[in-house]
Write an enzyme that holds these catalytic residues in place. Structure first.
Site, PDB file in Angstrom:
ATOM      1  CG  ASN A  12      -1.998  -1.115   1.043  1.00 57.63           C
ATOM      2  OD1 ASN A  12      -2.585  -1.314  -0.024  1.00 57.63           O
ATOM      3  ND2 ASN A  12      -2.164  -1.886   2.098  1.00 57.63           N
ATOM      4  CE1 TYR A  24       0.618   4.937   7.268  1.00 55.77           C
ATOM      5  CE2 TYR A  24      -1.567   5.128   6.319  1.00 55.77           C
ATOM      6  CZ  TYR A  24      -0.678   4.469   7.126  1.00 55.77           C
ATOM      7  OH  TYR A  24      -1.069   3.347   7.804  1.00 55.77           O
ATOM      8  CG  ASN A  75       7.381   1.725   5.637  1.00 52.74           C
ATOM      9  OD1 ASN A  75       6.732   0.870   6.237  1.00 52.74           O
ATOM     10  ND2 ASN A  75       6.960   2.957   5.484  1.00 52.74           N
ATOM     11  CG  ASP A  88      12.904 -16.490   9.484  1.00 51.70           C
ATOM     12  OD1 ASP A  88      13.181 -16.078  10.634  1.00 51.70           O
ATOM     13  OD2 ASP A  88      12.130 -17.447   9.268  1.00 51.70           O
ATOM     14  CD  GLU A  99      10.748  -1.903  12.208  1.00 54.72           C
ATOM     15  OE1 GLU A  99       9.525  -2.057  12.320  1.00 54.72           O
ATOM     16  OE2 GLU A  99      11.570  -2.386  13.024  1.00 54.72           O
ATOM     17  CG  HIS A 101       7.198   1.804  10.921  1.00 53.45           C
ATOM     18  ND1 HIS A 101       6.513   0.913  10.128  1.00 53.45           N
ATOM     19  CD2 HIS A 101       8.085   1.076  11.635  1.00 53.45           C
ATOM     20  CE1 HIS A 101       6.958  -0.299  10.363  1.00 53.45           C
ATOM     21  NE2 HIS A 101       7.921  -0.233  11.276  1.00 53.45           N
ATOM     22  CB  SER A 103       2.074   6.845  11.219  1.00 54.24           C
ATOM     23  OG  SER A 103       2.024   5.427  11.329  1.00 54.24           O
TER      24      SER A 103
END
Length: 148
Positions: A12, A24, A75, A88, A99, A101, A103
């Site tokens: 998305n 977003y 993300n 994994d 990582e 994100h 929000s």
């Protein structure tokens, strides 16, 4: 030899700027990619920037990055909370993983508070909007400078 950084985007995220802009933001994924590409170019890195709604495709790119990249910013979107397979694949990579994100997931629904990816990540950028991608890349660039 040019060093490669991968930016991987999950499901998305191709709808950025259109889907829930109050959460977003209004920037599109193409806007984010352009800024990331300029940042990497300014620091002598090649950028591999991908988005897929498919978990398997993301895993294929992680495995590709394992052989060619000196860092991954990811993300994973909804796969953050569900994908042991992505965890994994990332765990099989020796390069740094950040990582990302858009929000602040900790201010949202309880199911968004858990991240499988965080178990492998060397850093996490949460709640900084589109700028979070640049912050993640800046960290990967700095980590690579430390290893030269």
């Amino acid at each position: 030899m040019t060093k490669k950084l991968y930016v991987l985007n999950g499901p998305n995220l191709n709808l950025l700027g259109k889907r829930e802009p109050d959460i977003y933001g209004h920037e599109t994924l193409a806007d984010i990619e352009a800024r990331c590409r300029a940042l990497c170019q300014d620091h002598g890195f090649e950028l591999c920037f991908f988005q897929s709604n498919s978990e398997g495709q993301l895993i294929d790119w992680i495995q590709e990055a394992r052989e060619t990249a000196c860092g991954i910013a990811i993300n994973p979107a909804a796969y953050t909370h569900t994908s042991v397979a992505i965890l994994d694949a990332l765990s099989a990579c020796e390069c740094p993983v950040i990582e990302v994100h858009l929000s602040n997931v900790h201010k949202r629904e309880a199911f968004r508070h858990h991240s499988y990816v965080s178990l492998r990540a060397d850093g996490i950028v949460i709640g900084c909007g589109a700028q979070g991608y640049e912050l993640a890349l800046q960290r990967l660039i700095a980590l690579n400078a430390d290893t030269e």
